[in-house]
Design a protein around this motif. Structure first.
Motif, PDB file in Angstrom:
ATOM      1  N   PHE A  24       0.557  -1.203   0.120  1.00  0.00           N
ATOM      2  CA  PHE A  24       0.136   0.118   0.271  1.00  0.00           C
ATOM      3  C   PHE A  24       1.085   1.378   0.152  1.00  0.00           C
ATOM      4  O   PHE A  24       0.124   2.452  -0.657  1.00  0.00           O
ATOM      5  N   GLU A  27       2.481   1.490  -3.836  1.00  0.00           N
ATOM      6  CA  GLU A  27       1.084   1.971  -4.619  1.00  0.00           C
ATOM      7  C   GLU A  27       1.338   3.708  -4.458  1.00  0.00           C
ATOM      8  O   GLU A  27       0.959   4.571  -5.089  1.00  0.00           O
ATOM      9  N   SER A  28       1.083   3.306  -3.143  1.00  0.00           N
ATOM     10  CA  SER A  28       1.320   5.883  -2.489  1.00  0.00           C
ATOM     11  C   SER A  28       2.506   6.023  -3.101  1.00  0.00           C
ATOM     12  O   SER A  28       2.190   7.529  -3.686  1.00  0.00           O
ATOM     13  N   GLU A  31       2.392   6.601  -7.080  1.00  0.00           N
ATOM     14  CA  GLU A  31       0.989   7.150  -7.529  1.00  0.00           C
ATOM     15  C   GLU A  31       1.687   9.223  -6.928  1.00  0.00           C
ATOM     16  O   GLU A  31       1.080   9.888  -8.405  1.00  0.00           O
ATOM     17  N   ARG A  55      -1.685  10.203   1.845  1.00  0.00           N
ATOM     18  CA  ARG A  55      -1.856  10.288   0.591  1.00  0.00           C
ATOM     19  C   ARG A  55      -2.853   8.535   1.511  1.00  0.00           C
ATOM     20  O   ARG A  55      -3.527   8.483   0.839  1.00  0.00           O
ATOM     21  N   MET A  56      -1.860   8.088   1.694  1.00  0.00           N
ATOM     22  CA  MET A  56      -2.471   6.179   2.741  1.00  0.00           C
ATOM     23  C   MET A  56      -3.512   6.237   3.530  1.00  0.00           C
ATOM     24  O   MET A  56      -4.792   5.929   2.796  1.00  0.00           O
ATOM     25  N   GLN A  58      -5.448   9.543   3.159  1.00  0.00           N
ATOM     26  CA  GLN A  58      -6.286   9.977   2.103  1.00  0.00           C
ATOM     27  C   GLN A  58      -7.896   8.478   1.201  1.00  0.00           C
ATOM     28  O   GLN A  58      -9.082   8.417   1.386  1.00  0.00           O
ATOM     29  N   LYS A  59      -6.690   7.598   0.790  1.00  0.00           N
ATOM     30  CA  LYS A  59      -7.431   6.501   0.545  1.00  0.00           C
ATOM     31  C   LYS A  59      -7.583   5.680   1.266  1.00  0.00           C
ATOM     32  O   LYS A  59      -8.954   5.199   1.117  1.00  0.00           O
ATOM     33  N   MET A  60      -7.660   5.645   2.788  1.00  0.00           N
ATOM     34  CA  MET A  60      -8.395   4.707   3.531  1.00  0.00           C
ATOM     35  C   MET A  60      -9.650   5.877   4.172  1.00  0.00           C
ATOM     36  O   MET A  60     -10.123   5.101   4.279  1.00  0.00           O
ATOM     37  N   ASN A  62     -11.401   7.258   2.112  1.00  0.00           N
ATOM     38  CA  ASN A  62     -12.199   7.414   1.264  1.00  0.00           C
ATOM     39  C   ASN A  62     -12.553   6.220   0.797  1.00  0.00           C
ATOM     40  O   ASN A  62     -14.037   6.215   0.523  1.00  0.00           O
ATOM     41  N   SER A  63     -12.073   5.250   1.609  1.00  0.00           N
ATOM     42  CA  SER A  63     -12.570   3.588   1.078  1.00  0.00           C
ATOM     43  C   SER A  63     -13.967   3.229   1.993  1.00  0.00           C
ATOM     44  O   SER A  63     -14.492   2.233   2.149  1.00  0.00           O
TER      45      SER A  63
END
Length: 67
Positions: A24, A27-28, A31, A55-56, A58-60, A62-63
């Motif tokens: 993760f 990947e972040s 990006e 970013r991590m 933010q993605k968590m 949003n998920s």
């Protein structure tokens, strides 16, 4: 104060969990255009490291909202 006498799983992570978190993170970073290498990345600036963590998160978030 946390009790670390081995009777609790809080604060421990399995090998699978560590590997997933590492993927993760990579990947972040990708990006964001930050070049991470396996192992030590002490040459990153605070801004780069913070942007990856941000970013991590933010993605968590949003998920979580999508569930």
């Amino acid at each position: 104060m946390a009790n670390n006498n081995g009777n609790s799983n809080s604060g421990t992570m399995t090998q699978k969990g560590r590997e997933a978190l590492e993927r993760f993170k990579m990947e972040s970073a990708s990006e964001l255009g930050v070049n991470l290498k396996q192992g030590y990345n002490g040459d990153l600036t605070s801004r780069e490291a913070g942007s990856i963590g941000g970013r991590m998160v933010q993605k968590m978030i949003n998920s979580y909202k999508m569930q």
